[in-house]
Design a protein around this motif. Sequence first.
Motif, short mmCIF file in Angstrom:
data_model
loop_
_atom_site.label_atom_id
_atom_site.label_comp_id
_atom_site.label_asym_id
_atom_site.label_seq_id
_atom_site.Cartn_x
_atom_site.Cartn_y
_atom_site.Cartn_z
N GLN A 77 0.83 -1.20 0.00
CA GLN A 77 0.00 0.00 0.00
C GLN A 77 0.87 1.26 0.00
O GLN A 77 0.56 2.24 -0.68
N TYR A 78 1.96 1.23 0.76
CA TYR A 78 2.85 2.38 0.84
C TYR A 78 3.49 2.68 -0.52
O TYR A 78 3.66 3.84 -0.90
N ASN A 79 3.82 1.63 -1.28
CA ASN A 79 4.42 1.80 -2.60
C ASN A 79 3.39 2.03 -3.70
O ASN A 79 3.75 2.12 -4.88
N LYS A 80 2.10 2.09 -3.33
CA LYS A 80 1.01 2.33 -4.29
C LYS A 80 1.04 1.33 -5.44
O LYS A 80 0.91 1.68 -6.62
N ALA A 81 1.21 0.05 -5.08
CA ALA A 81 1.29 -0.99 -6.10
C ALA A 81 -0.04 -1.24 -6.80
O ALA A 81 -0.07 -1.87 -7.86
N ASN A 82 -1.14 -0.75 -6.22
CA ASN A 82 -2.46 -0.98 -6.81
C ASN A 82 -3.08 0.28 -7.40
O ASN A 82 -4.28 0.34 -7.61
N GLU A 83 -2.25 1.27 -7.67
CA GLU A 83 -2.76 2.50 -8.28
C GLU A 83 -3.37 2.20 -9.65
O GLU A 83 -2.89 1.33 -10.38
N ARG A 84 -4.42 2.93 -10.01
CA ARG A 84 -5.17 2.60 -11.22
C ARG A 84 -4.42 2.94 -12.50
O ARG A 84 -4.29 2.13 -13.40
N PHE A 85 -3.91 4.16 -12.62
CA PHE A 85 -3.36 4.63 -13.89
C PHE A 85 -1.84 4.48 -13.94
O PHE A 85 -1.11 5.45 -14.01
N ILE A 86 -1.36 3.24 -13.89
CA ILE A 86 0.08 3.00 -14.04
C ILE A 86 0.30 1.84 -15.01
O ILE A 86 -0.54 0.95 -15.14
N LEU A 87 1.44 1.88 -15.69
CA LEU A 87 1.77 0.85 -16.67
C LEU A 87 2.11 -0.47 -15.98
O LEU A 87 2.48 -0.49 -14.81
N GLN A 93 7.57 -3.02 -10.94
CA GLN A 93 8.63 -2.33 -10.21
C GLN A 93 8.18 -2.03 -8.78
O GLN A 93 8.94 -2.26 -7.82
N ARG A 94 6.96 -1.52 -8.62
CA ARG A 94 6.47 -1.16 -7.29
C ARG A 94 6.29 -2.40 -6.42
O ARG A 94 6.60 -2.38 -5.22
N ILE A 95 5.80 -3.49 -7.01
CA ILE A 95 5.64 -4.73 -6.26
C ILE A 95 7.00 -5.27 -5.83
O ILE A 95 7.18 -5.73 -4.69
N PHE A 96 7.98 -5.22 -6.73
CA PHE A 96 9.33 -5.71 -6.42
C PHE A 96 9.91 -4.97 -5.21
O PHE A 96 10.40 -5.61 -4.27
N TRP A 97 9.85 -3.63 -5.23
CA TRP A 97 10.43 -2.88 -4.12
C TRP A 97 9.64 -3.08 -2.84
O TRP A 97 10.22 -3.14 -1.75
#
Length: 486
Positions: A77-87, A93-97
């Motif tokens: 949640q902190y890395n915004k891995a579930n944001e709507r408008f991302i490639l 990348q966000r999930i990895f970090w």
Amino acid sequence: MNSIRTVIKNFYGKKLKKYSNGILFLSTILIEYISILIAEKISLIIQHSLPFPNGEFFLLDLYFYILIPFIYIFFLQYNKANERFILYWETLQRIFWAVLYSEVFCVIVLYLFKSADYISRSYIIIFFVMSFICICIGRNLFIKLCRKLHIMQEQVIFIGAGKTTEKLIEFANNNNCLGIDVVGIFDTKPESKKLQNKYYIFNDFNELKKYIKKYDIKTVIIAIPSIDKVKLFNLIEDLQPIVQNLMFIPNVVGMPVFNLEVKKLYQSNMILLGIRNNLTKKSNRLLKRIFDICFSLLAMILIVPVSIVVMICIMIESPGAMPIFKHYRVGKEGKLFPCYKFRSMVPNAQEKLQEYLKSNSEARKEWNTYFKLKDDPRITKIGRFIRKTSIDELPQFINVLKGEMSWVGPRPIIKDEIHYYGKYINDYYAVLPGITGMWQANGRSDTGYDERVVLDTWYVRNWNIWIDIALIIKTIKAVLFGKGAY
């Protein structure tokens, strides 16, 4: 399935649509929790199957079911891995970090509270890989289900009925996004016939605020890059107090936006846009080279046995020439290099091509446009199979190990194709050509030449290691489903 979809859609539309963001938040947490539990269980099973003198590593239920999942969910949640408008690759990348931060934090917690007799390094490595894979798979399955049932979509009002809105809608409904529900489009001079045929275009801006309040719209997107500054300012002033998310498209069309950095100059009420060229940094070029070598060595486990079988089949069907041939292509800095491929044609292929093109004007036009033929008389039976599956390009991993090619990059061209790139040829010369790339992963042979140049240029100017990983995944999907291949 259709009846279930209808029931869910009707119930969702009537009762829950206005709470979709809250439901989405809870649903993603549940999916992440289940994915992490599955990853923990699989990792323990694998670790227990390995012989270790210290005995089997185990976790207390408190850590297994509560603490570790909570840490992972927090960082996701902190890395915004579930944001709507991302490639898609930005999501990876966000999930990895998030997984990396979670793993480090979990190790510290397990060590400080002595929750196990010992901390298994093998389990840490296995769990890192499995948690990343399980979270990605869980997210993808959840998104596919939501899109199939047409739920969890963001309700959006667009201002502007042009190509920009078209592209935004297409992006939001693809690229592994949850999709959007276009509630309305406002424009006094709509340009897009496609939007006019599909949606009702409102031309009375006096009704905009009423419409937003009536349907409790949370998101408005101003999709007119060329809009007058004063009009844009007035729209923002009017709408910002009544909507949760107000977005607008700045006029940066054609710029390498993936590496765009926004610096906020608060006191001057300005923003400063910075553009990075990642491939000019030696560290990034080294990272890309290390990735190419490591991926090649791993891929050899599959490539070598398949290559042996293919070479035998080629020699049996069409003897008289080597099963691997080299064709000189233009590489980095314009230097020619021998590009290796499995032979998919008869030994006298060039003579047969010239004879065929002379007698077939349609084929000659196709060859001049794509430098390929869908119905090519030179191709052997095994050749058709290895081309359709892209197995004919497997020997190019030798070019990768030699440093002449990369796994991902612009398509390797011949000298006669240089003029198609025009002023963009310097972007091509800046990097190693790739076995796969933007155009192969986004349509492969169906892509026209002008679009290929645009995609190759976009890749060079926006490079990121996660783009490489995502394009390899997309290419594998394209090959398996045969999209655009011939």
